[in-house]
Structures are given as C-alpha cells and as structure tokens.
Design a protein around this motif. Structure first.
Motif, PDB file in Angstrom:
ATOM      1  N   TYR A  37       0.840  -1.208   0.000  1.00 49.20           N
ATOM      2  CA  TYR A  37       0.000   0.000   0.000  1.00 49.20           C
ATOM      3  C   TYR A  37       0.869   1.249   0.000  1.00 49.20           C
ATOM      4  CZ  TYR A  37      -4.491  -2.292   0.678  1.00 49.20           C
ATOM      5  OH  TYR A  37      -5.623  -3.037   0.495  1.00 49.20           O
ATOM      6  N   SER A  43      -4.861  -3.899  -3.374  1.00 53.65           N
ATOM      7  CA  SER A  43      -5.193  -5.142  -2.685  1.00 53.65           C
ATOM      8  C   SER A  43      -4.814  -6.374  -3.488  1.00 53.65           C
ATOM      9  CB  SER A  43      -6.690  -5.197  -2.400  1.00 53.65           C
ATOM     10  OG  SER A  43      -7.118  -3.990  -1.881  1.00 53.65           O
ATOM     11  N   THR A  63     -10.400   1.292   8.724  1.00 56.32           N
ATOM     12  CA  THR A  63     -11.339   1.659   7.652  1.00 56.32           C
ATOM     13  C   THR A  63     -12.775   1.625   8.209  1.00 56.32           C
ATOM     14  OG1 THR A  63     -11.385  -0.582   6.733  1.00 56.32           O
ATOM     15  CG2 THR A  63      -9.802   0.928   5.775  1.00 56.32           C
ATOM     16  N   ALA A  91     -15.967  -4.234  -1.538  1.00 61.40           N
ATOM     17  CA  ALA A  91     -16.355  -4.496  -0.138  1.00 61.40           C
ATOM     18  C   ALA A  91     -15.233  -5.120   0.691  1.00 61.40           C
ATOM     19  CB  ALA A  91     -17.564  -5.413  -0.118  1.00 61.40           C
ATOM     20  N   GLY A  92     -14.295  -5.810   0.030  1.00 62.05           N
ATOM     21  CA  GLY A  92     -13.216  -6.453   0.784  1.00 62.05           C
ATOM     22  C   GLY A  92     -13.799  -7.367   1.850  1.00 62.05           C
ATOM     23  N   PRO A  93     -13.333  -7.235   3.108  1.00 60.39           N
ATOM     24  CA  PRO A  93     -13.833  -8.123   4.163  1.00 60.39           C
ATOM     25  C   PRO A  93     -15.222  -7.727   4.680  1.00 60.39           C
ATOM     26  CG  PRO A  93     -12.181  -6.630   5.041  1.00 60.39           C
ATOM     27  CD  PRO A  93     -12.258  -6.343   3.567  1.00 60.39           C
ATOM     28  N   THR A  95     -16.209  -4.479   5.474  1.00 57.85           N
ATOM     29  CA  THR A  95     -16.083  -3.374   6.434  1.00 57.85           C
ATOM     30  C   THR A  95     -17.262  -2.406   6.409  1.00 57.85           C
ATOM     31  OG1 THR A  95     -13.779  -3.473   5.693  1.00 57.85           O
ATOM     32  CG2 THR A  95     -14.365  -1.747   7.286  1.00 57.85           C
ATOM     33  N   ALA A 115     -13.628  -7.974  -6.404  1.00 55.75           N
ATOM     34  CA  ALA A 115     -12.939  -8.880  -7.317  1.00 55.75           C
ATOM     35  C   ALA A 115     -12.125  -9.934  -6.577  1.00 55.75           C
ATOM     36  CB  ALA A 115     -12.008  -8.062  -8.221  1.00 55.75           C
ATOM     37  N   LEU A 119     -10.690 -12.185   0.002  1.00 56.29           N
ATOM     38  CA  LEU A 119     -11.410 -11.252   0.878  1.00 56.29           C
ATOM     39  C   LEU A 119     -12.897 -11.601   0.927  1.00 56.29           C
ATOM     40  CD1 LEU A 119      -9.568  -7.921   0.000  1.00 56.29           C
ATOM     41  CD2 LEU A 119      -9.621  -9.047   2.231  1.00 56.29           C
ATOM     42  N   GLY A 141     -16.478 -10.196  -8.553  1.00 58.34           N
ATOM     43  CA  GLY A 141     -16.269  -9.748  -9.925  1.00 58.34           C
ATOM     44  C   GLY A 141     -15.689  -8.355  -9.955  1.00 58.34           C
ATOM     45  N   ALA A 142     -15.265  -7.944 -11.148  1.00 59.39           N
ATOM     46  CA  ALA A 142     -14.742  -6.595 -11.330  1.00 59.39           C
ATOM     47  C   ALA A 142     -15.902  -5.613 -11.171  1.00 59.39           C
ATOM     48  CB  ALA A 142     -14.127  -6.473 -12.710  1.00 59.39           C
ATOM     49  N   ALA A 143     -15.605  -4.454 -10.584  1.00 58.73           N
ATOM     50  CA  ALA A 143     -16.665  -3.528 -10.197  1.00 58.73           C
ATOM     51  C   ALA A 143     -17.558  -3.136 -11.376  1.00 58.73           C
ATOM     52  CB  ALA A 143     -16.052  -2.295  -9.553  1.00 58.73           C
ATOM     53  N   SER A 159     -15.705   2.246  -0.167  1.00 53.85           N
ATOM     54  CA  SER A 159     -14.797   2.645   0.908  1.00 53.85           C
ATOM     55  C   SER A 159     -13.380   2.172   0.604  1.00 53.85           C
ATOM     56  CB  SER A 159     -15.338   2.060   2.216  1.00 53.85           C
ATOM     57  OG  SER A 159     -14.333   1.566   3.022  1.00 53.85           O
ATOM     58  N   TYR A 160     -12.455   3.118   0.561  1.00 55.17           N
ATOM     59  CA  TYR A 160     -11.039   2.837   0.279  1.00 55.17           C
ATOM     60  C   TYR A 160     -10.924   1.996  -0.993  1.00 55.17           C
ATOM     61  CZ  TYR A 160      -9.779   4.716   4.872  1.00 55.17           C
ATOM     62  OH  TYR A 160      -9.584   5.534   5.951  1.00 55.17           O
ATOM     63  N   GLU A 164      -8.010   2.374  -6.037  1.00 59.61           N
ATOM     64  CA  GLU A 164      -7.405   1.165  -6.621  1.00 59.61           C
ATOM     65  C   GLU A 164      -7.771   1.005  -8.092  1.00 59.61           C
ATOM     66  OE1 GLU A 164      -7.508  -2.427  -4.413  1.00 59.61           O
ATOM     67  OE2 GLU A 164      -6.775  -1.470  -2.597  1.00 59.61           O
ATOM     68  N   VAL A 165      -8.569   1.932  -8.590  1.00 63.06           N
ATOM     69  CA  VAL A 165      -8.992   1.872  -9.988  1.00 63.06           C
ATOM     70  C   VAL A 165      -8.179   2.912 -10.754  1.00 63.06           C
ATOM     71  CG1 VAL A 165     -10.982   2.288 -11.497  1.00 63.06           C
ATOM     72  CG2 VAL A 165     -11.300   1.132  -9.303  1.00 63.06           C
TER      73      VAL A 165
HETATM   74  C1  SAM Z   1      -8.377  -1.261   0.362  1.00 61.68           C
HETATM   75  S1  SAM Z   1      -9.576  -2.473   0.086  1.00 61.68           S
HETATM   76  C2  SAM Z   1     -10.978  -1.790   0.952  1.00 61.68           C
HETATM   77  C3  SAM Z   1     -11.928  -2.838   1.403  1.00 61.68           C
HETATM   78  C4  SAM Z   1     -13.107  -2.310   2.210  1.00 61.68           C
HETATM   79  N1  SAM Z   1     -14.013  -1.524   1.399  1.00 61.68           N
HETATM   80  C5  SAM Z   1     -12.629  -1.525   3.402  1.00 61.68           C
HETATM   81  O1  SAM Z   1     -12.938  -0.329   3.478  1.00 61.68           O
HETATM   82  O2  SAM Z   1     -11.976  -2.099   4.267  1.00 61.68           O
HETATM   83  C6  SAM Z   1     -10.041  -2.201  -1.603  1.00 61.68           C
HETATM   84  C7  SAM Z   1     -10.978  -3.269  -2.142  1.00 61.68           C
HETATM   85  O3  SAM Z   1     -11.425  -2.886  -3.419  1.00 61.68           O
HETATM   86  C8  SAM Z   1     -11.406  -4.021  -4.263  1.00 61.68           C
HETATM   87  N2  SAM Z   1     -11.264  -3.568  -5.651  1.00 61.68           N
HETATM   88  C9  SAM Z   1     -10.331  -2.712  -6.140  1.00 61.68           C
HETATM   89  N3  SAM Z   1     -10.556  -2.511  -7.447  1.00 61.68           N
HETATM   90  C10 SAM Z   1     -11.627  -3.264  -7.789  1.00 61.68           C
HETATM   91  C11 SAM Z   1     -12.342  -3.457  -8.997  1.00 61.68           C
HETATM   92  N4  SAM Z   1     -12.001  -2.856 -10.124  1.00 61.68           N
HETATM   93  N5  SAM Z   1     -13.398  -4.284  -8.978  1.00 61.68           N
HETATM   94  C12 SAM Z   1     -13.783  -4.905  -7.832  1.00 61.68           C
HETATM   95  N6  SAM Z   1     -13.145  -4.747  -6.665  1.00 61.68           N
HETATM   96  C13 SAM Z   1     -12.085  -3.935  -6.633  1.00 61.68           C
HETATM   97  C14 SAM Z   1     -10.203  -4.815  -3.796  1.00 61.68           C
HETATM   98  O4  SAM Z   1     -10.275  -6.169  -4.186  1.00 61.68           O
HETATM   99  C15 SAM Z   1     -10.295  -4.613  -2.295  1.00 61.68           C
HETATM  100  O5  SAM Z   1     -11.059  -5.601  -1.670  1.00 61.68           O
END
Ligand code: SAM
Length: 324
Positions: A37, A43, A63, A91-93, A95, A115, A119, A141-143, A159-160, A164-165
């Motif tokens: 990070y 992630s 977070t 959504a990750g875990p 949160t 994706a 997680l 899946g991809a967002a 959230s967070y 990452e995009v």
């Molecule tokens: C830093 S984590 C944050 C997770 C959670 N929302 C939190 O606040 O703890 C970022 C999350 O976004 C997801 N992510 C990033 N780019 C993505 C994309 N294009 N499609 C789907 N998920 C994505 C990652 O797999 C990861 O789980």
C-alpha cells in the motif's frame, strides 16, 4: 452516533478466525501488504486466506472507524434517512457493510461486490455469525462488470476503493456508482492529499450530473481549499490486542485520517458549516476553521459571548455546526 470500534460480533469473529493461526505469520503478511500500500500498490497482494486475515486485522478497524465517522456525519445531517438496501462496492472483508448495519437499523438487504476471492471468503466467514449480515449477497467480480448486473440500492458505499482503480477508469466507475444510487452515495478514501483529490474530483463530476452534497460540504460549489491544504478528517480508534500484535504497535489507539463525500439525489434543507481542523481553545476565544455556505471562514468566538463560547468549546474537527 455509532462508536468507532468494531462491533462485538465482528471482534469475536476475527478472534475466532485467528485461533490456531500463527500470529507471526499473520504479522509478516500484514507488513508485506502495508508495504505494498505504501508503495502505491493495491489489494492485489492479498491472495490467500492468511493474507485476507492479515488485511482484516491490520486495516479493517481503521477503515471501519473512517466509514463509521462518515456515516455518523451523514446521519447527523439527514436523521430521517432510513435506507433499506445497501450496495458495498469494493467491499473487501465487508467493512462498510458492518458499519452501515450499525448506523442504520433500517437496512434489510446487503449486496457486496469485490474482485478478490480471498477477501470475499473471509467476509462471508465473518458475516456468518452476525444477526444482520448472515444473509448478505456477495458477488465476486470486477466492479464495472459486476455493477452492470446489480440493482440500484438506497445507499451505495465505496470505501477505500476508488483509489485502486486507474485514473482512466475512475470517472466511468464513479458515474456507474451514481446510476446505482437511489438516494445516497458515500465515497470514503484515505485522508491523504491524493485521497482527498479523488473525493473532490468525484464530487465535482457528480454535482455536474445533478448530485447534491450532504456532507461534509455545506454547499455544492467548488471546494475552497487549495494546496498545500486539503479536506480531511481524523478518527481515533482503539486497537484490539490482535491488531497491536499484527501491527507490532504499542499504543492502545490509532488515528485514522480519511476523506469522504456523501452525495444525495435530493438537496438537503440543512446545510451547517463543517469544522475543518481541531479548534484552538484559549481563555479569550475559540478559533475554528470552518467550511461555510459562503466559503472558508476562521471563526472567532469570544469568551464574553458566554453561551456561544461554551458551545464552541465542545466543537471537534469534523463536526457540523450552526455558525458561519
Ligand atoms: C483497500 S480495500 C478496501 C476494502 C473495504 N471496502 C474496506 O474499506 O476495508 C479495496 C478493495 O477494493 C477491491 N477492488 C479494487 N478494485 C476493484 C475493482 N475494479 N473491482 C472490484 N473490486 C475492486 C479490492 O479487491 C479490495 O477488496
């Protein structure tokens, strides 16, 4: 107001997940993920069950606290908002879903999208013991592709995630998040200048598309802050024992800096000012940096204005206040 520390059910689920797992291994994984990070990665480094658990222990409390503080600000400004459905993107875990479940007793349906398979598996495992979240729908899946197939929700949270995009894809993703928002979209990012800039850009884009800002801004105009200043807030959170071990940290708390915006379909009637830094309290006056409907203002509330001074002494960074 929802407390910034993890709900008891989630803490218990995390502790249970740690049983029989080497804390040293989890700490080593957490250090690697944190380094990724810090080096600007995302992630993608979270590939295994142990990685997912390490991420959850190292970052989920912070977070969660940031999303909770953002939702508290939204509830403060729109107390009548009672969403029934939530879409948690990236959504990750899980949160933001946990935070939203605490903030809104009205929520009945939770849809999570991410994706990352590791997680997702952890999120479902953590949610299994929760009264509110055990029936979540978690799409892997991809967002952008995933969102296309999902129904709109009353509350959408990213959230967070948008950091990452890629920049090239971010505008289209943010537009899509808005099309899936029936009432309110909440975007939360790290409270760095870069995170705040992503929030400001998304805000600008969606205001142009007809959105209104519910929080933190008291207006839909251009952000009045300019570099090296940037709009961000901070939330103190207690550290769990496992969290301290995994982070190799001593302090019983940490301060998470975050930036956020809540955008609504309908404009809100109340637009109080926002406290943009911890006010300075002296025996003579309270000095507070405020974002007001008319722009930036450094308010000075003199001690001789007894009631106003007493009220201003209680202001905290991030509060909404009726003062311009
Ligand atoms: C830093 S984590 C944050 C997770 C959670 N929302 C939190 O606040 O703890 C970022 C999350 O976004 C997801 N992510 C990033 N780019 C993505 C994309 N294009 N499609 C789907 N998920 C994505 C990652 O797999 C990861 O789980």
């Amino acid at each position: 107001m929802t407390a910034p520390d993890l709900p008891a059910e989630l803490k218990a689920a995390l502790e249970a997940r740690l049983q029989g797992v080497s804390r040293n291994e989890v700490a080593a994984r957490a250090a690697l993920i944190s380094k990724t990070y810090r080096d600007g990665g995302g992630s993608g480094a979270i590939a295994s069950e142990a990685d997912a658990l390490a991420y959850a222990l190292a970052r989920m409390p912070a977070t969660y606290a940031a999303v909770t503080a953002s939702l508290n600000a939204l509830v403060g400004i729109a107390p009548e908002f009672a969403p029934k459905s939530l879409l948690d993107v990236g959504a990750g875990p899980g949160t933001a879903s946990w935070a939203a479940a605490e903030a809104f007793a009205s929520l009945q349906s939770f849809t999570l999208l991410d994706a990352n398979a590791a997680l997702r598996a952890l999120a479902l495992d953590l949610a299994r013991g929760s009264t509110r979240l055990r029936d979540v729908s978690y799409v892997q899946g991809a967002a952008r592709a995933g969102l296309a197939d999902l129904e709109a929700a009353d509350l959408v949270v990213a959230s967070y995630m948008i950091g990452e995009v890629s920049e090239a894809e971010r505008g289209a993703l943010v537009a899509q998040l808005w099309t899936k928002t029936r009432d309110t979209l909440m975007i939360v990012e790290p409270g760095t200048p870069a995170g705040a800039e992503r929030i400001i850009a998304s805000r600008r884009q969606l205001i142009a598309a007809g959105a209104h800002v519910a929080a933190p801004c008291p207006h839909d105009g251009a952000c009045p802050l300019s570099p090296p200043d940037w709009c961000h807030f901070t939330q103190r959170l207690p550290r769990l024992r496992a969290h301290k071990q995994v982070k190799g940290a001593e302090l019983p708390f940490e301060d998470e800096k975050f930036a956020y915006v809540a955008l609504t379909r309908a404009p809100l009637a109340r637009r109080p000012s926002r406290v943009l830094a911890q006010p300075d309290v002296s025996k003579v006056e309270v000095t507070a940096k405020l974002c007001t409907a008319g722009g930036l203002n450094v308010a000075r509330i003199a001690r001789r204005a007894k009631a106003a001074y007493a009220a201003a002494r209680r202001w905290r960074w991030g509060d909404a206040v009726e003062e311009g």
